[in-house]
Scaffold this motif. Structure first.
Motif, PDB file in Angstrom:
ATOM      1  N   PHE A  98       0.825  -1.209   0.000  1.00 25.43           N
ATOM      2  CA  PHE A  98       0.000   0.000   0.000  1.00 25.43           C
ATOM      3  C   PHE A  98       0.863   1.264   0.000  1.00 25.43           C
ATOM      4  CE2 PHE A  98      -2.287  -3.357   2.214  1.00 25.43           C
ATOM      5  CZ  PHE A  98      -3.516  -3.344   1.593  1.00 25.43           C
ATOM      6  N   ASN A  99       0.271   2.331  -0.478  1.00 28.58           N
ATOM      7  CA  ASN A  99       0.861   3.656  -0.389  1.00 28.58           C
ATOM      8  C   ASN A  99      -0.283   4.658  -0.464  1.00 28.58           C
ATOM      9  OD1 ASN A  99       2.765   5.824  -0.404  1.00 28.58           O
ATOM     10  ND2 ASN A  99       4.251   4.443  -1.399  1.00 28.58           N
ATOM     11  N   GLU A 100       0.009   5.926  -0.333  1.00 34.09           N
ATOM     12  CA  GLU A 100      -1.011   6.941  -0.477  1.00 34.09           C
ATOM     13  C   GLU A 100      -0.481   8.046  -1.382  1.00 34.09           C
ATOM     14  OE1 GLU A 100      -2.040   8.729   3.209  1.00 34.09           O
ATOM     15  OE2 GLU A 100       0.009   9.322   3.709  1.00 34.09           O
ATOM     16  N   MET A 154     -10.193   1.477   1.283  1.00 32.97           N
ATOM     17  CA  MET A 154      -9.015   0.603   1.245  1.00 32.97           C
ATOM     18  C   MET A 154      -9.471  -0.796   0.856  1.00 32.97           C
ATOM     19  SD  MET A 154      -5.579   0.352   2.264  1.00 32.97           S
ATOM     20  CE  MET A 154      -5.330   1.577   3.530  1.00 32.97           C
ATOM     21  N   THR A 167      -7.898  -4.893  -0.963  1.00 31.77           N
ATOM     22  CA  THR A 167      -6.807  -5.713  -1.499  1.00 31.77           C
ATOM     23  C   THR A 167      -7.319  -6.365  -2.781  1.00 31.77           C
ATOM     24  OG1 THR A 167      -7.509  -7.569  -0.115  1.00 31.77           O
ATOM     25  CG2 THR A 167      -5.782  -6.154   0.755  1.00 31.77           C
ATOM     26  N   HIS A 184      -8.841   4.087  -4.865  1.00 25.85           N
ATOM     27  CA  HIS A 184      -9.843   4.194  -3.818  1.00 25.85           C
ATOM     28  C   HIS A 184     -10.398   5.602  -3.725  1.00 25.85           C
ATOM     29  CE1 HIS A 184      -7.388   0.627  -2.778  1.00 25.85           C
ATOM     30  NE2 HIS A 184      -8.584   0.126  -2.505  1.00 25.85           N
ATOM     31  N   ARG A 212      -7.674  14.543   4.338  1.00 24.83           N
ATOM     32  CA  ARG A 212      -7.099  14.112   5.612  1.00 24.83           C
ATOM     33  C   ARG A 212      -5.977  15.067   6.003  1.00 24.83           C
ATOM     34  NH1 ARG A 212      -7.137   9.019   2.994  1.00 24.83           N
ATOM     35  NH2 ARG A 212      -4.866   8.998   2.792  1.00 24.83           N
ATOM     36  N   MET A 260      -6.443  13.030  -0.226  1.00 21.67           N
ATOM     37  CA  MET A 260      -5.564  11.859  -0.267  1.00 21.67           C
ATOM     38  C   MET A 260      -6.313  10.619  -0.776  1.00 21.67           C
ATOM     39  SD  MET A 260      -2.819  13.299   0.825  1.00 21.67           S
ATOM     40  CE  MET A 260      -1.751  11.876   1.006  1.00 21.67           C
ATOM     41  N   TYR A 290      -5.671   6.277  -0.966  1.00 20.58           N
ATOM     42  CA  TYR A 290      -4.850   5.088  -0.737  1.00 20.58           C
ATOM     43  C   TYR A 290      -4.736   4.293  -2.037  1.00 20.58           C
ATOM     44  CZ  TYR A 290      -5.140   5.812   4.320  1.00 20.58           C
ATOM     45  OH  TYR A 290      -5.036   6.333   5.580  1.00 20.58           O
ATOM     46  N   ALA A 303      -3.355   0.536  -3.680  1.00 19.27           N
ATOM     47  CA  ALA A 303      -3.001  -0.839  -3.323  1.00 19.27           C
ATOM     48  C   ALA A 303      -2.518  -1.561  -4.579  1.00 19.27           C
ATOM     49  CB  ALA A 303      -4.209  -1.562  -2.734  1.00 19.27           C
ATOM     50  N   LYS A 349       2.897   6.968  -7.546  1.00 20.47           N
ATOM     51  CA  LYS A 349       2.680   8.088  -6.622  1.00 20.47           C
ATOM     52  C   LYS A 349       3.411   9.339  -7.115  1.00 20.47           C
ATOM     53  CE  LYS A 349       4.113   9.428  -1.931  1.00 20.47           C
ATOM     54  NZ  LYS A 349       2.870  10.048  -1.432  1.00 20.47           N
TER      55      LYS A 349
END
Length: 508
Positions: A308-310, A436, A438, A452, A457, A470, A472, A474, A495
């Motif tokens: 994961f990352n954002e 979020m 998978t 997503h 935030r 933001m 997320y 995956a 990203k």
């Protein structure tokens, strides 16, 4: 002359009835006042008589259908003395048409409905839902029946205007391209074949403890089966104690009232019989069966992990806001997020080719092209049309192709070519509000990116807290071919491209 046979007045407070049983079929000779069809209301069954001598030309309302007062039931062909002669002739000779349960006017022509080819590699399909019933009229190119393959569902249109004369392949039948699945009747005076009886006789009902030979009415039998109630437990108010639909409704009301008035008792053990009454069994479509097999196969075959990352979506959102009107005016399509994500994925795949590869036995096949699958949810299940050579497209071209594929998916017009050959998949659960997830691999691919919901935030920016939009991200990947370092690097490159869109323009 054709006479319309309509639903008579059913009573002051009764506005509809259910077609019970047709006593005559198209082509049968009838005499005046002879009962043609039985109608069922909640309280009583009534028979609709023939208004004159003649021949039953067409049945408009089929058994089991709910009709209102004055609705058209059928048409009777009345020709005075000639009609009476037809009655006598049919009664005396019992023609072959009468024996087979089919009839057609001399001027009518039967045309086969042939299952079309659904693609080069598709050898069979399953009959989904028939959109028309036997005897129902339609226009040329109207959809007649839905065919389900492993990849998609497609409608078979009418080759000519007419009525559906016969269904040869009912829902659930597996057929091959070229099979005859039904027949349509075209031409003046066309009449449908009589449908084969499908109802199963219900058990005999009881009235005040006395067994009667009268079966429950078709509408009542259907409701008894749906509610899991035995006909023996319902008192019939129809002729000779026949159980009617209204009797079943009254029994259900009494049961509900009794439960409401019953004193509160301690919970009792759950009963499987009680659960069965509240369950509904629905046939799984062929497409859904294929989705289930492939997704389960991906779990059993791949060593699947998710990282994961954002990403801060502010730069992309600002870019869209500045140029969306000019972009749509020039390219004829709205500037969305998928164009940016697709191009960011293509850039990352060039740097980390293992994510774009697949395993074949003991070999690894590296793809020097990027065919990006875009998961689309439809009312029939998840489909993944493919944007071919996305790495060679501009953002505008990607948006145009995604728009075309999305419309085709929702309209059921996707072809086999639209869904084959993908090397990587993007799934956007954010459109449904997912924060979020998978995502599961689309075998035999080695990677899938999950987008997503964009949510504001608080994040640290240059040592200060700021509110940013933001998202997320995956990445699920096959660890047999993609190492953890490669997976993380791949996601970081996406990203970086989204947080600095100039990278996409400069190919950095």
């Amino acid at each position: 002359m054709a006479l319309d046979i309509r639903v008579p007045t059913l009573g002051e407070s009764v506005t509809e009835a259910t077609i019970g049983k047709w006593n005559k079929q198209p082509g049968d000779a009838v005499k005046a006042d002879e009962p043609l069809v039985e109608l069922e209301t909640d309280k009583v069954s009534i028979e609709v008589p023939a208004p004159a001598d003649g021949v039953l030309e067409a049945i408009i309302a089929q058994e089991g259908e709910t009709v209102g007062v004055d609705a058209l039931l059928a048409q009777l062909n009345e020709n005075g003395a000639a009609a009476a002669a037809v009655v006598d002739e049919k009664a005396a000779t019992k023609t072959t048409e009468k024996e087979t349960g089919t009839s057609a006017m001399a001027s009518a022509e039967l045309i086969d409905i042939i299952a079309p080819s659904a693609g080069e590699s598709v050898t069979e399909a399953e009959i989904g839902a028939w959109h028309v019933s036997v005897g129902e009229a339609f226009a040329v190119d109207d959809p007649l029946v839905e065919l389900e393959t492993d990849k998609a569902a497609m409608d078979v249109p009418a080759a000519a205007a007419g009525t559906l004369a016969e269904i040869l392949a009912p829902t659930g039948t597996v057929i091959a391209p070229g099979d005859v699945i039904g027949r349509i009747s075209v031409g003046e005076g066309a009449t449908p074949s009589a449908p084969a009886p499908t109802a199963t006789p219900a058990p005999a009902a009881k009235t005040n403890g006395a067994t009667t030979s009268m079966d429950p009415s078709p509408a009542a039998a259907k409701m008894l089966a749906e509610k899991g109630i035995s006909a023996d437990s319902v008192a019939g108010s129809g002729k000779r104690g026949q159980v009617l639909k209204g009797d079943v409704l009254e029994a259900l009301d009494k049961t509900t009232a009794a439960k409401a008035e019953a004193p509160v008792q301690a919970p009792r053990p759950a009963s499987s019989d009680d659960d069965a009454v509240r369950e509904e069994r629905v046939r799984m479509t062929r497409l859904r069966q294929t989705i289930a097999k492939r997704l389960k196969g991906a779990q059993e075959t791949a060593a699947m992990l998710t990282t994961f990352n954002e990403v801060d979506m502010g730069p992309v959102m600002d870019l869209r806001k500045s140029y969306k009107d000019l972009f749509e005016k020039k390219h004829g399509v709205k500037l969305g997020f998928m164009g940016f994500f697709t191009k960011a994925v293509c850039h990352a795949l060039k740097e980390i080719p293992a994510v774009n590869a697949e395993i074949d036995g003991t070999d690894i096949i590296y793809k020097n092209y990027a065919h990006i699958g875009v998961a689309v949810g439809t009312d029939k299940g998840l489909v993944v049309p493919v944007v071919r050579d996305a790495d060679q497209m501009t953002i505008a071209e990607v948006e145009q192709e995604i728009g075309r594929l999305g419309r085709a998916a929702r309209d059921g017009d996707l072809t086999m070519a639209d869904m084959q050959g993908g090397t990587f998949t993007i799934s956007n659960g954010g459109v449904y509000g997912s924060l979020m997830s998978t995502p599961i691999l689309n075998s035999p691919q080695s990677g899938i990116l999950g987008m997503h919901k964009i949510q504001e935030r608080p994040v640290a920016v240059n040592g200060e807290v700021a509110i940013r939009p933001m998202m997320y991200l995956a990445l699920s990947y096959d660890h047999r071919i993609v190492d953890g370092k490669e997976a993380v690097t791949f996601l970081v490159r996406i990203k970086e491209s989204l947080e600095d869109p100039q990278r996409l323009v400069l190919d950095l």
